[in-house]
Design an enzyme around this catalytic site. Structure first.
Site, PDB file in Angstrom:
ATOM      1  N   GLY A 246       0.816  -1.214   0.000  1.00 21.24           N
ATOM      2  CA  GLY A 246       0.000   0.000   0.000  1.00 21.24           C
ATOM      3  C   GLY A 246       0.844   1.255   0.000  1.00 21.24           C
ATOM      4  N   ASP A 247       1.942   1.234   0.744  1.00 20.66           N
ATOM      5  CA  ASP A 247       2.846   2.386   0.776  1.00 20.66           C
ATOM      6  C   ASP A 247       3.480   2.593  -0.601  1.00 20.66           C
ATOM      7  OD1 ASP A 247       2.333   2.301   3.567  1.00 20.66           O
ATOM      8  OD2 ASP A 247       3.959   0.851   3.809  1.00 20.66           O
TER       9      ASP A 247
END
Length: 305
Positions: A246-247
């Site tokens: 996600g990052d």
């Protein structure tokens, strides 16, 4: 300049075993370590994509020194606040017949430490970008992000918030440039029957400018500020690691948007970065990200115009 904030950074120590035997001495087959924490992950993927940032947060002790020097060795600028108690946490990830994780508690910044962070944030400029990622440790005040965002409300800078639950909802009044809930987090907020598009619209109506909803193996949906909905898939391959995916998506989307202003290209680069990390033992490297982007876009020509 881009700034990332990681309230509780970490060193992830990954131990590989053939079989974990409880109550006995186990010997690893090999080990790895990674510099972790959601904002730090974003800074590392930004660097892979050729974009600089400054990592903000709190560190302490020999682990904090190792994390700080490790980031600098990667060419990432840091401006951490050095605490007087505790140590930067170590998270132990055991990969054997089953996966087991032991996450450390880490340091606890005081009110005076947050005042030091506030002084740094007050110096940010209108054209800066601030990325706030992750949850807040239970030992800290749950209005921590609210206090940080209040410092930016009179600036024209772009804010990206990647968190969930009440922390995400409470950030919407500050009109963040981007938020990125996953579909499960969206359903926790609005109920199980909500679709990605419906949930994204509700979040946009509440203040978010751009909303990416990540759908795991089904890719991602973006409700953009221009009112259009964009979709992206994921790359093929064996998933090795979902930590930091996600990052990576946040970093990829931001770089794609900064380079082109094209929402579809930005989403594709974000999805490529997230997928490439999932297919890597750690955070994805540049060549894997652009290899994945070629697959998603079906063309060899993936450089920004």
């Amino acid at each position: 300049m881009i700034y990332t904030i990681t309230i509780s950074p970490a060193i992830d120590y990954v131990v590989h075993l053939d079989l974990l035997k409880e109550g006995m001495t186990n010997r690893s087959t090999h080990e790895e370590y990674f510099l972790g924490g959601k904002g730090i992950n974003v800074s590392q993927v930004l660097k892979e994509l050729g974009v600089g940032s400054v990592a903000l947060g709190f560190v302490r002790g020999f682990t904090g020194q190792a994390l700080e020097s490790g980031l600098r060795d990667k060419g990432i600028d840091t401006d951490f606040i050095h605490l007087t108690q505790g140590i930067t946490r170590i998270n132990v990830k055991i990969k054997a017949d089953e996966e087991t994780e032991i996450n450390g508690q880490g340091t606890v910044p005081t009110a005076a430490d947050f005042d030091k962070l506030a002084e740094k944030l007050k110096k940010l400029k209108d054209d800066d970008i601030l990325i706030i990622s992750g949850n807040i440790p239970k030992v800290l005040p749950q209005d921590t992000y609210d206090r940080i965002l209040k410092l930016t409300k009179d600036k024209k800078m772009r804010i990206i918030v990647d968190t969930n639950g009440d922390l995400l909802i409470n950030s919407l009044k500050y009109r963040p440039f981007l938020i990125k809930p996953n579909i499960d987090e969206l359903k926790d907020i609005f109920g199980k029957d909500i679709s990605a598009e419906e949930g994204a619209l509700k979040l946009q109506e509440s203040g978010a400018r751009n909303v990416i909803v990540s759908l795991g193996k089904d890719g991602a949906v973006l409700l953009a500020e221009d009112g259009n909905i964009y979709r992206a898939g994921v790359c093929t391959g064996k998933v090795l690691n979902t930590v930091g995916s996600g990052d990576s998506m946040v970093a990829g989307f931001l770089v794609g948007y900064m380079q082109t202003g094209d929402y579809k290209y930005a989403l594709d680069l974000g999805s490529a970065a997230g997928s490439a990390t999932a297919l890597s033992p750690g955070l994805a490297e540049n060549h894997k990200i652009y290899g994945c982007l070629k697959e998603l876009r079906g063309t060899e020509d993936v450089q920004p115009k």
